[in-house]
Design a protein around this motif. Structure first.
Motif, PDB file in Angstrom:
ATOM      1  N   THR A  44       1.021 103.739  99.786  1.00 58.62           N
ATOM      2  CA  THR A  44      -0.310 103.224  99.498  1.00 58.62           C
ATOM      3  C   THR A  44      -0.652 103.524  98.048  1.00 58.62           C
ATOM      4  OG1 THR A  44      -0.968 103.764 101.758  1.00 58.62           O
ATOM      5  CG2 THR A  44      -2.733 103.313 100.196  1.00 58.62           C
ATOM      6  N   VAL A  45      -1.233 102.538  97.371  1.00 58.07           N
ATOM      7  CA  VAL A  45      -1.707 102.727  96.004  1.00 58.07           C
ATOM      8  C   VAL A  45      -3.204 102.478  96.014  1.00 58.07           C
ATOM      9  CG1 VAL A  45      -1.549 101.956  93.601  1.00 58.07           C
ATOM     10  CG2 VAL A  45       0.485 101.923  95.056  1.00 58.07           C
ATOM     11  N   GLU A  46      -3.956 103.415  95.432  1.00 59.26           N
ATOM     12  CA  GLU A  46      -5.409 103.259  95.398  1.00 59.26           C
ATOM     13  C   GLU A  46      -5.992 103.876  94.144  1.00 59.26           C
ATOM     14  OE1 GLU A  46      -6.322 105.228  99.054  1.00 59.26           O
ATOM     15  OE2 GLU A  46      -6.615 107.139  98.066  1.00 59.26           O
ATOM     16  N   ARG A  47      -7.198 103.496  93.886  1.00 57.28           N
ATOM     17  CA  ARG A  47      -7.941 104.067  92.760  1.00 57.28           C
ATOM     18  C   ARG A  47      -9.377 104.253  93.231  1.00 57.28           C
ATOM     19  NH1 ARG A  47      -9.434 100.849  87.556  1.00 57.28           N
ATOM     20  NH2 ARG A  47     -11.404 101.914  87.418  1.00 57.28           N
ATOM     21  N   LEU A  48      -9.592 105.309  93.988  1.00 47.35           N
ATOM     22  CA  LEU A  48     -10.915 105.548  94.553  1.00 47.35           C
ATOM     23  C   LEU A  48     -11.786 106.412  93.661  1.00 47.35           C
ATOM     24  CD1 LEU A  48      -9.946 106.152  98.280  1.00 47.35           C
ATOM     25  CD2 LEU A  48     -10.823 104.064  97.219  1.00 47.35           C
ATOM     26  N   THR A  49     -11.192 107.296  92.885  1.00 43.88           N
ATOM     27  CA  THR A  49     -11.973 108.241  92.091  1.00 43.88           C
ATOM     28  C   THR A  49     -11.784 108.063  90.591  1.00 43.88           C
ATOM     29  OG1 THR A  49     -10.221 109.887  92.205  1.00 43.88           O
ATOM     30  CG2 THR A  49     -11.912 109.958  93.928  1.00 43.88           C
ATOM     31  N   GLY A  50     -11.290 106.935  90.174  1.00 46.80           N
ATOM     32  CA  GLY A  50     -11.123 106.694  88.749  1.00 46.80           C
ATOM     33  C   GLY A  50      -9.684 106.680  88.282  1.00 46.80           C
ATOM     34  N   SER A  51      -8.817 107.482  88.912  1.00 49.47           N
ATOM     35  CA  SER A  51      -7.422 107.475  88.501  1.00 49.47           C
ATOM     36  C   SER A  51      -6.558 106.918  89.627  1.00 49.47           C
ATOM     37  CB  SER A  51      -6.956 108.884  88.118  1.00 49.47           C
ATOM     38  OG  SER A  51      -7.111 109.756  89.209  1.00 49.47           O
TER      39      SER A  51
END
Length: 82
Positions: A44-51
């Motif tokens: 999984t690739v995500e950017r929930l908190t800015g990075s």
């Protein structure tokens, strides 16, 4: 990557993940976190908190485990099977 219209969800450029690191990250999760013979894995690739964060979860006879890498593909956290 894609947020619904009007959403305030954080997105990221689909060209930004470290795709070249994916095979090594999956292999490390499958062989180095103590799940025994891996039965399933998920990346999984995500950017929930800015990075950007890449997570690989894996399951096997010994339990579930995961590793987390930063946007450059460097492993920053390992959670062994439990």
């Amino acid at each position: 990557m894609y947020a619904p219209t009007g959403s305030t969800a954080t997105t990221f450029d689909p060209d930004s993940p470290p795709y070249d690191r994916f095979p090594a990250l999956v292999e490390e999760a499958r062989s180095g976190l103590g799940v025994g013979s891996p039965q399933t894995w998920q990346l999984t690739v995500e950017r929930l908190t800015g990075s950007l964060t890449v997570r690989v979860g894996v399951t096997g006879p010994e339990g579930a485990a995961s590793l987390e890498a930063n946007g450059q593909g460097k492993v920053v956290r390992r959670t062994p099977a439990h």
